[in-house]
Every structure is written in structure tokens, then in C-alpha cells.
Design a protein around this motif. Structure first.
Motif, PDB file in Angstrom:
ATOM      1  N   SER A   1     -31.573  61.819  60.512  1.00  0.00           N
ATOM      2  CA  SER A   1     -31.808  62.972  61.388  1.00  0.00           C
ATOM      3  C   SER A   1     -31.502  62.580  62.822  1.00  0.00           C
ATOM      4  O   SER A   1     -31.732  61.447  63.226  1.00  0.00           O
ATOM      5  CB  SER A   1     -33.261  63.461  61.272  1.00  0.00           C
ATOM      6  OG  SER A   1     -34.170  62.422  61.608  1.00  0.00           O
TER       7      SER A   1
ATOM      8  N   ASP B   1     -32.642  62.594  66.165  1.00  0.00           N
ATOM      9  CA  ASP B   1     -33.948  62.793  66.795  1.00  0.00           C
ATOM     10  C   ASP B   1     -33.924  62.601  68.310  1.00  0.00           C
ATOM     11  O   ASP B   1     -34.841  63.018  68.999  1.00  0.00           O
ATOM     12  CB  ASP B   1     -34.967  61.821  66.192  1.00  0.00           C
ATOM     13  CG  ASP B   1     -34.551  60.364  66.388  1.00  0.00           C
ATOM     14  OD1 ASP B   1     -33.382  60.044  66.108  1.00  0.00           O
ATOM     15  OD2 ASP B   1     -35.389  59.555  66.823  1.00  0.00           O
ATOM     16  N   ASN B   2     -32.854  61.954  68.812  1.00  0.00           N
ATOM     17  CA  ASN B   2     -32.807  61.621  70.239  1.00  0.00           C
ATOM     18  C   ASN B   2     -31.350  61.632  70.685  1.00  0.00           C
ATOM     19  O   ASN B   2     -30.522  60.905  70.127  1.00  0.00           O
ATOM     20  CB  ASN B   2     -33.431  60.245  70.479  1.00  0.00           C
ATOM     21  CG  ASN B   2     -33.358  59.796  71.918  1.00  0.00           C
ATOM     22  OD1 ASN B   2     -32.313  59.353  72.383  1.00  0.00           O
ATOM     23  ND2 ASN B   2     -34.465  59.911  72.627  1.00  0.00           N
TER      24      ASN B   2
ATOM     25  N   THR C   1     -29.286  68.071  62.547  1.00  0.00           N
ATOM     26  CA  THR C   1     -30.284  68.647  63.448  1.00  0.00           C
ATOM     27  C   THR C   1     -31.268  69.574  62.732  1.00  0.00           C
ATOM     28  O   THR C   1     -32.192  70.087  63.357  1.00  0.00           O
ATOM     29  CB  THR C   1     -29.580  69.430  64.565  1.00  0.00           C
ATOM     30  OG1 THR C   1     -28.780  70.470  63.991  1.00  0.00           O
ATOM     31  CG2 THR C   1     -28.692  68.511  65.392  1.00  0.00           C
TER      32      THR C   1
ATOM     33  N   LYS D   1     -33.661  69.600  59.158  1.00  0.00           N
ATOM     34  CA  LYS D   1     -34.114  68.746  58.068  1.00  0.00           C
ATOM     35  C   LYS D   1     -34.983  69.529  57.087  1.00  0.00           C
ATOM     36  O   LYS D   1     -36.016  70.084  57.464  1.00  0.00           O
ATOM     37  CB  LYS D   1     -34.916  67.565  58.614  1.00  0.00           C
ATOM     38  CG  LYS D   1     -34.123  66.603  59.472  1.00  0.00           C
ATOM     39  CD  LYS D   1     -32.924  66.018  58.738  1.00  0.00           C
ATOM     40  CE  LYS D   1     -33.322  65.213  57.525  1.00  0.00           C
ATOM     41  NZ  LYS D   1     -32.129  64.649  56.820  1.00  0.00           N
TER      42      LYS D   1
ATOM     43  N   TYR E   1     -41.325  66.388  60.202  1.00  0.00           N
ATOM     44  CA  TYR E   1     -40.321  66.680  61.223  1.00  0.00           C
ATOM     45  C   TYR E   1     -39.174  67.490  60.628  1.00  0.00           C
ATOM     46  O   TYR E   1     -38.529  67.055  59.669  1.00  0.00           O
ATOM     47  CB  TYR E   1     -39.808  65.364  61.797  1.00  0.00           C
ATOM     48  CG  TYR E   1     -38.738  65.495  62.850  1.00  0.00           C
ATOM     49  CD1 TYR E   1     -38.999  66.107  64.066  1.00  0.00           C
ATOM     50  CD2 TYR E   1     -37.460  64.976  62.630  1.00  0.00           C
ATOM     51  CE1 TYR E   1     -38.015  66.209  65.053  1.00  0.00           C
ATOM     52  CE2 TYR E   1     -36.472  65.067  63.607  1.00  0.00           C
ATOM     53  CZ  TYR E   1     -36.757  65.685  64.801  1.00  0.00           C
ATOM     54  OH  TYR E   1     -35.782  65.780  65.764  1.00  0.00           O
TER      55      TYR E   1
ATOM     56  N   GLY F   1     -36.469  68.545  62.292  1.00  0.00           N
ATOM     57  CA  GLY F   1     -35.225  68.367  63.011  1.00  0.00           C
ATOM     58  C   GLY F   1     -35.284  68.824  64.453  1.00  0.00           C
ATOM     59  O   GLY F   1     -36.215  69.500  64.892  1.00  0.00           O
ATOM     60  N   MET F   2     -34.244  68.455  65.199  1.00  0.00           N
ATOM     61  CA  MET F   2     -34.175  68.757  66.625  1.00  0.00           C
ATOM     62  C   MET F   2     -34.199  70.247  66.903  1.00  0.00           C
ATOM     63  O   MET F   2     -34.690  70.684  67.947  1.00  0.00           O
ATOM     64  CB  MET F   2     -32.908  68.123  67.220  1.00  0.00           C
ATOM     65  CG  MET F   2     -32.794  68.270  68.719  1.00  0.00           C
ATOM     66  SD  MET F   2     -31.317  67.470  69.404  1.00  0.00           S
ATOM     67  CE  MET F   2     -31.817  65.752  69.339  1.00  0.00           C
TER      68      MET F   2
ATOM     69  N   PRO G   1     -39.595  65.148  69.402  1.00  0.00           N
ATOM     70  CA  PRO G   1     -40.458  65.034  68.230  1.00  0.00           C
ATOM     71  C   PRO G   1     -41.937  64.860  68.540  1.00  0.00           C
ATOM     72  O   PRO G   1     -42.787  65.133  67.688  1.00  0.00           O
ATOM     73  CB  PRO G   1     -39.910  63.794  67.497  1.00  0.00           C
ATOM     74  CG  PRO G   1     -38.516  63.656  67.978  1.00  0.00           C
ATOM     75  CD  PRO G   1     -38.533  64.133  69.404  1.00  0.00           C
TER      76      PRO G   1
ATOM     77  N   ILE H   1     -43.288  58.951  63.673  1.00  0.00           N
ATOM     78  CA  ILE H   1     -43.242  59.573  64.995  1.00  0.00           C
ATOM     79  C   ILE H   1     -44.364  58.996  65.854  1.00  0.00           C
ATOM     80  O   ILE H   1     -45.509  58.881  65.406  1.00  0.00           O
ATOM     81  CB  ILE H   1     -43.371  61.103  64.878  1.00  0.00           C
ATOM     82  CG1 ILE H   1     -42.132  61.677  64.188  1.00  0.00           C
ATOM     83  CG2 ILE H   1     -43.551  61.754  66.244  1.00  0.00           C
ATOM     84  CD1 ILE H   1     -42.215  63.166  63.913  1.00  0.00           C
TER      85      ILE H   1
ATOM     86  N   SER I   1     -34.705  55.464  62.626  1.00  0.00           N
ATOM     87  CA  SER I   1     -34.926  56.756  61.990  1.00  0.00           C
ATOM     88  C   SER I   1     -36.405  57.130  61.914  1.00  0.00           C
ATOM     89  O   SER I   1     -37.266  56.269  61.650  1.00  0.00           O
ATOM     90  CB  SER I   1     -34.341  56.750  60.572  1.00  0.00           C
ATOM     91  OG  SER I   1     -34.602  57.972  59.909  1.00  0.00           O
TER      92      SER I   1
ATOM     93  N   THR J   1     -37.076  59.761  59.868  1.00  0.00           N
ATOM     94  CA  THR J   1     -37.130  60.414  58.552  1.00  0.00           C
ATOM     95  C   THR J   1     -36.782  59.351  57.505  1.00  0.00           C
ATOM     96  O   THR J   1     -37.482  58.353  57.415  1.00  0.00           O
ATOM     97  CB  THR J   1     -36.219  61.658  58.510  1.00  0.00           C
ATOM     98  OG1 THR J   1     -34.943  61.356  59.098  1.00  0.00           O
ATOM     99  CG2 THR J   1     -36.841  62.795  59.302  1.00  0.00           C
TER     100      THR J   1
END
Length: 342
Positions: free
Chosen positions: A55, A57-58, A88, A90, A98, A100-101, A107, A312, A320, A322
């Protein structure tokens, strides 16, 4: 009604106008799109690698990763075409975790989907502008495709979505190559039916419009393994699995039959370190059989700056949050090894 209407989401037209793709990048993307198309249509013998984090995430760590990929791409360009993963959206099996973005641009903060839409478009455009590599994303929500329609190089329909009618119909109106995964049950008929449906024209309702599509001849298969009734993983990357799906594929009235093998998920039993071994076995099978050599167009690999996964809040840059991924050193070695074998 058990719904709270928070705020109206901007339309795709509004977001694209607010965050446009530069004109000179459009030309670069069109060229790359043609390269991907020619591989799937059999006019180019290069091998596709769809590779990157589970994923996105950043933004900074994802772009740093893609920057490294771009350097490797230049060295293997004669044999491999790399499509970075920028996932982006999930899917969550239980609905928790989570998503996704697009749900959470940060997150560690509460969901904000309006900001999430802007964040995912900005990330895709930054990666494309800086590294000239159109990325792959998952079509988790068919309506959201419109926010990224001009930037995506590849789309995947996941194992939990592949039987959904709206996904199949939406793919029929997409010009981007779309990989349809086998469902978690492993039923290949479901996957083949989804590919056939996506390659046909349809009339249906989409985003408040009655529309007609022309079909997507670049819809194809992704093998990701399966899970049986007892929850045990069943791989489908072995030679016998590959030749079986290739024969079944040949029987279908479809154009451009193509297979991408996902080396993680149920194929690796989510043991991310097994991905190089699985890739090696798929390449051996591809070399051994002429039909597989023709039909297996690439691999999907999960990889990031640092190996494994984190929860997270641990805030390890480039790791990651995820599914666990390969780290960069193993990834670079794997790409060079694949380039030697294809």
C-alpha cells in the motif's frame, strides 16, 4: 437511514482541473502506454514487472522507492518493463484496518476522503512527473477510476471484486490494461468470465449517466493463489497450474490472452521472502513450455524500501503498514536475476 452525510465529494472534473497532468508528461505517458499495450498484444517480447509496496502510505517514501526503480529500469530496459505499484485503495476482509491513502492521507489521523482523493492524484502525478513511469493501482471502487483515468498505466481488480458486476462493466469502458485476479476461492471460471465480460461492450449506469462501452481488449488474468474452505492457502503458480489455466484460456473467445503471476498473497502464503523463489519457478515453467512463454507476460511483486511490515504508529520510513514486503536490496537483486532469465 443509518448514514451521516459529511460533505459532498468533488467531481473528477473538478479534481483534474485543480491538479492537472502537465502537457509534456501526457506525451511521455502515451509512449509508455503504447509500450505496455504492445507487450500484452504480443508485439514486444519484454517482460512486465508490476512491483512496489503493498500500500502507498507515504508520498515521500513511495517516490523514493520509485526513484530507485527508475534507475534499475534504465539498466534492464531491453528485457523488462517496470510498472511501479502505487496502491491507494486497500480492501479489508473484515472491514477493519487501514483502507489506503484515499481514506487516510495520513494513516495516523482520522479518515478524510475529500483530502484523500487529492492526495492520491498528487502522488500519482508526482511519481509520473519525476520518474516517467505510469503506475498501477487497484480498482477497489469503480467510481473512483475517473479521478485517476489520465495517470494510471495499469489497473488490477482484486480477488474480492472480480465477480462484482459493476467492476466488470466499468473495466469494459477503460482503455488502460486491467488485470482480473482469480477470486479467493481459486475458481478460474469466475476469473475467465470476468475477463470475457470486460472485453465486451455494455450499457449500464455509471456516476449518474447511462453509458455505452466498447470493451477492453487488454483485460487479462492475474493468478494470486487461493484459500480453501479450511483457510489453507492453495498456490496456483506451479507448472501444472499454469499450463491448466493456459489451456482453459485458449478455449475462450477472447483476444490477447495474457497472464500475470502474483508472487505474494496466497501464492506465497503471505511469506514475502518466498517471492524470489516463486518468480524463479514461474520463469523456469515459462522457458520450458512455448505456450506459457507466449502467455505469461509478467509478475506482480510486493516490495518496499525495508523488508517486512510494521503497525501504524511505529513510523519506520519505507516499511509496509499492510502486507509484508521484500526490502530494496533483495528487490534489486531479484530484478537483475529476472532480466537474465527472460
Amino acid at each position: 437511514m443509518n448514514m451521516k452525510f459529511i460533505k459532498k465529494v468533488p467531481t473528477a472534473e473538478e479534481i483534474i482541473a485543480q491538479i492537472p497532468l502537465p502537457d509534456h508528461i501526457k506525451i511521455i505517458k502515451q509512449k509508455r502506454d503504447q509500450e505496455i499495450r504492445k507487450i500484452l498484444e504480443g508485439e514486444d517480447n519484454r517482460f512486465i514487472l508490476i512491483i512496489g509496496p503493498c500500500s502507498a502510505d507515504n508520498e515521500d517514501s513511495v517516490c523514493e522507492y520509485i526513484g530507485r526503480l527508475a534507475q534499475v529500469q534504465e539498466k534492464v530496459k531491453d528485457t523488462i518493463l517496470i510498472i511501479p505499484r502505487i496502491y491507494t485503495n486497500k480492501p479489508r476482509t473484515t472491514g477493519e484496518g487501514y483502507k489506503g491513502m484515499i481514506h487516510q492521507p495520513d494513516p495516523s489521523k482520522e479518515p478524510d476522503l475529500c483530502e484523500g482523493i487529492k492526495a492520491i492524484r498528487s502522488l500519482h502525478i508526482r511519481a509520473l512527473t519525476e520518474f516517467y513511469m505510469p503506475a498501477a493501482d487497484e480498482m477497489l471502487y469503480p467510481e473512483n477510476y475517473m479521478y485517476l483515468l489520465d495517470v494510471l498505466g495499469y489497473i488490477a481488480v482484486g480477488a474480492r471484486s472480480v465477480e462484482n458486476q459493476q467492476h466488470r462493466l466499468t473495466v469494459s469502458g477503460v482503455s488502460t490494461p486491467v488485470g482480473m485476479k482469480n477470486p479467493t476461492s481459486g475458481d478460474l471460471t469466475v476469473m475467465l468470465n470476468s475477463i470475457y465480460a470486460a472485453q465486451q461492450s455494455h450499457n449500464f449506469i455509471y456516476n449518474g449517466w447511462e453509458i455505452e462501452t466498447t470493451g477492453n481488449p487488454l483485460a487479462h488474468a492475474i493468478l494470486r493463489g487461493a484459500v480453501d474452505a479450511s483457510g489453507r492457502n492453495i498456490p496456483n503458480y506451479h507448472y501444472e497450474d499454469l499450463i491448466n489455466i493456459a489451456y482453459e484460456y485458449e478455449k475462450q473467445p477472447m483476444v490477447n490472452p495474457a497472464i500475470i503471476v502474483d508472487t505474494n498473497h496466497a501464492n506465497s502464503m503471505k511469506r514475502y521472502a518466498e517471492q524470489p523463489r516463486i518468480a524463479r519457478e514461474v520463469l523456469i515453467s515459462r522457458t520450458y513450455d512455448s505456450l506459457l512463454n507466449k502467455m505469461i507476460k509478467g509478475l506482480m511483486i510486493e516490495s518496499y524500501l525495508f523488508e517486512g511490515r510494521q503497525d501504524i504508529g511505529e513510523n519506520i520510513y519505507g516499511k509496509s503498514i499492510t502486507d509484508a514486503c521484500l526490502g530494496w536490496e533483495d528487490t534489486e537483486r531479484l530484478i537483475y536475476r529476472i532480466a537474465e532469465k527472460v
